[in-house]
Scaffold this active site. Structure first.
Site, PDB file in Angstrom:
ATOM      1  CB  CYS A  20      66.760   0.978  27.494  1.00  0.00           C
ATOM      2  SG  CYS A  20      65.008   0.648  27.073  1.00  0.00           S
ATOM      3  NE  ARG A  61      57.604   2.632  36.242  1.00  0.00           N
ATOM      4  CZ  ARG A  61      58.735   2.033  35.877  1.00  0.00           C
ATOM      5  NH1 ARG A  61      60.007   2.294  36.370  1.00  0.00           N
ATOM      6  NH2 ARG A  61      58.594   1.110  34.917  1.00  0.00           N
ATOM      7  NE  ARG A 112      58.564   5.860  21.279  1.00  0.00           N
ATOM      8  CZ  ARG A 112      58.204   6.326  20.225  1.00  0.00           C
ATOM      9  NH1 ARG A 112      57.420   7.502  20.265  1.00  0.00           N
ATOM     10  NH2 ARG A 112      58.388   5.576  19.256  1.00  0.00           N
ATOM     11  CB  CYS A 149      66.186  -2.190  25.521  1.00  0.00           C
ATOM     12  SG  CYS A 149      65.310  -0.796  24.878  1.00  0.00           S
ATOM     13  CD1 TRP A 154      67.618   0.036  36.358  1.00  0.00           C
ATOM     14  CD2 TRP A 154      68.999   1.408  37.143  1.00  0.00           C
ATOM     15  NE1 TRP A 154      67.477   1.180  35.642  1.00  0.00           N
ATOM     16  CE2 TRP A 154      68.197   2.138  36.139  1.00  0.00           C
ATOM     17  CE3 TRP A 154      69.733   2.127  38.076  1.00  0.00           C
ATOM     18  CZ2 TRP A 154      68.568   3.251  35.635  1.00  0.00           C
ATOM     19  CZ3 TRP A 154      70.155   3.471  37.516  1.00  0.00           C
ATOM     20  CH2 TRP A 154      69.387   4.116  36.340  1.00  0.00           C
ATOM     21  CG  HIS A 192      66.587   4.427  38.877  1.00  0.00           C
ATOM     22  ND1 HIS A 192      66.324   3.289  39.809  1.00  0.00           N
ATOM     23  CD2 HIS A 192      65.867   3.724  37.834  1.00  0.00           C
ATOM     24  CE1 HIS A 192      65.916   2.118  39.384  1.00  0.00           C
ATOM     25  NE2 HIS A 192      65.361   2.376  38.184  1.00  0.00           N
ATOM     26  CB  THR A 228      61.335   0.007  24.745  1.00  0.00           C
ATOM     27  OG1 THR A 228      61.831  -0.832  25.757  1.00  0.00           O
ATOM     28  CG2 THR A 228      61.611   1.381  24.494  1.00  0.00           C
ATOM     29  CB  SER A 272      68.630   7.929  43.915  1.00  0.00           C
ATOM     30  OG  SER A 272      67.190   7.732  44.157  1.00  0.00           O
TER      31      SER A 272
END
Length: 458
Positions: free
Chosen positions: A387, A277, A177, A384, A190, A245, A179, A242
């Site tokens: 993550c 997004r 989720r 993270c 990325w 992501h 963070t 992609s």
């Protein structure tokens, strides 16, 4: 056969009514395959999603062993996240099912554990016989060669499960989720993936790249002209990354920190973040392309599960945890999913990939593999920890899917009642494969939920 034409038309009409302008482009047949988005929606949301959720809650699939302390191999580790929601709570070994703790490389069932131990013992004797005639330098060279040979079919940099830094994590207690981890540190990860590992020359501008100088009204036409000029394999590679992501971004939008106070934290869907997004107006049309790549990635992993079904249907594979009842329930759930996948009529055809001149195809496949393996190493640069956990798991899951797709001959020749030396999956690969596909299934389901929320707002 799943669904009907009326189901697809109903899903398409519903999509249009509540998702507005995005539906005008996020519909129909996907590029580079013969499957349409509406059929995937119906199949996933009604057939796959309910079952994959139950499967990933079972003991065999909820515990994942991972090393979150591996240093970043590409730049200094200077961006560790201090936000409390970035932290991962490891699982005490006392809570891990005994069958999982006792298992090791390529061990799935109680019977195969016994066979594997015997084989390992015989293998040790063979190495001992060889070692007695080798110099120390030759021994090291032989061991390096053996490790290299074992890694030839791996698309990921695998964690060493015997490392003292490797720990079991309960995925249900450490959900993926939002963070609060964002900004230059996340962008750098990325950016390194897209700019250095997706076969793209630096002279080609990637749309909405936060680390590149703005191109004003550039709508990415140059980038997509370049992309369409690539061979199928390299185009597929970009779309997989992609799609991954995109899936991660949907998870973050769906489990967003909405409120924090009085000792209670509330997580939920953030429609504004989702539109930021993916809305075509806010992303210069990029959002639609990103979502299509999610569906494409879903088809790739779906195809891999179709291909690997015979591996798991063998009696030797028990998904061993030490509890006969738990193992039987888990195996039954897994086989139910495989049966649904077999009934899906519009699978991606991977035979069109690496189908040219034999030597050129072999070189391209190895380049494809090494680029993806490098991306798996970049996951150790995520600042993270939560993550990083989910990035490593989903990358390993996709890498395992690719390994499966390019091991068709080995899977066809599997022995029914004994381990195969031609094709093997470790428990970590199995856990990553099914959880990664579960994340994609969740993403497509969450798209449906966002459509409903957008409709309510209107």
């Amino acid at each position: 056969m799943f669904g009907t034409n009326s189901n697809v038309l109903t899903a398409s009409f519903f999509f249009f009514i509540i998702f507005g302008p995005l539906h005008s482009k996020l519909t129909g047949v996907l590029d580079d395959c013969f499957c349409d988005i509406e059929s995937i929606d119906v199949f996933n949301n009604f057939k796959i999603y309910p079952r994959i959720q139950k499967l990933t809650e079972r003991d065999y699939f909820r515990y994942y062993k991972v090393n979150l302390k591996r240093p970043c191999p590409f730049w200094p580790d200077d961006s560790q996240c201090s936000i409390k929601d970035c932290q991962v709570e490891p699982c005490p070994e006392s809570k891990i099912p005994v069958g999982i703790k006792a298992g090791n490389y390529n061990k799935y069932s109680q019977a195969s554990n016994t066979r594997s131990d015997i084989e390992e013992c015989e293998h040790a004797h063979e190495l001992g016989a060889i070692n007695s005639t080798l110099s120390n330098q030759s021994k090291e060279a032989f061991e390096d060669w053996a490790r290299h040979d074992d890694a030839q079919d791996h698309f990921c940099e695998l964690d060493d499960e015997t490392s003292p830094d490797a720990q079991y994590v309960d995925l249900l207690l450490n959900p993926e989720r939002y963070t609060g981890y964002k900004g230059p540190s996340a962008w750098r990860v990325w950016n390194s993936i897209y700019e250095e590992n997706c076969f793209k020359p630096r002279s080609v501008y990637r749309p909405l790249n936060p680390l590149a100088p703005s191109r004003g009204d550039d709508d990415g036409e140059g980038f997509y002209n370049w992309l369409e000029g690539l061979c199928l394999e390299k185009r597929v590679f970009y779309r997989l990354i992609s799609g991954l992501h995109t899936s991660i971004n949907i998870h973050l939008c769906a489990q967003y920190l909405m409120d924090e106070g009085w000792g209670k934290t509330v997580w939920g869907p953030n429609v504004r973040e989702f539109r930021h997004r993916f809305d075509p107006a806010e992303t210069k049309g990029e959002g639609t392309r990103r979502l299509k790549n999610l569906y494409f990635l879903y088809l790739i992993e779906l195809r891999a599960l179709y291909k690997v079904a015979p591996y798991f249907e063998r009696s030797i594979v028990d998904l061993y945890t030490g509890s006969a009842q738990e193992d039987a329930t888990t195996k039954d759930l897994l086989l139910q999913i495989f049966n649904e996948i077999k009934a899906f009529p519009m699978h991606f055809d991977e035979k069109s990939m690496f189908a040219g001149h034999k030597m050129e195809a072999k070189t391209l496949k190895e380049e494809f593999r090494l680029h993806f393996k490098n991306i798996s190493r970049i996951m150790d640069c995520v600042g993270c920890n939560k993550c990083r956990l989910w990035g490593k798991l989903q990358t390993q899951g996709l890498g395992t899917a690719l390994k499966i797709l390019f091991s068709e001959k080995e899977i066809k020749n599997l022995p029914e009642n004994s381990p195969s030396k031609g094709f093997q999956l470790t428990r970590q690969e199995v856990v990553a494969l099914m959880n990664a596909f579960g994340r994609l299934s969740t993403s497509i389901k969450e798209l449906h939920n966002f459509r409903t929320l957008l409709s309510d707002q209107r």
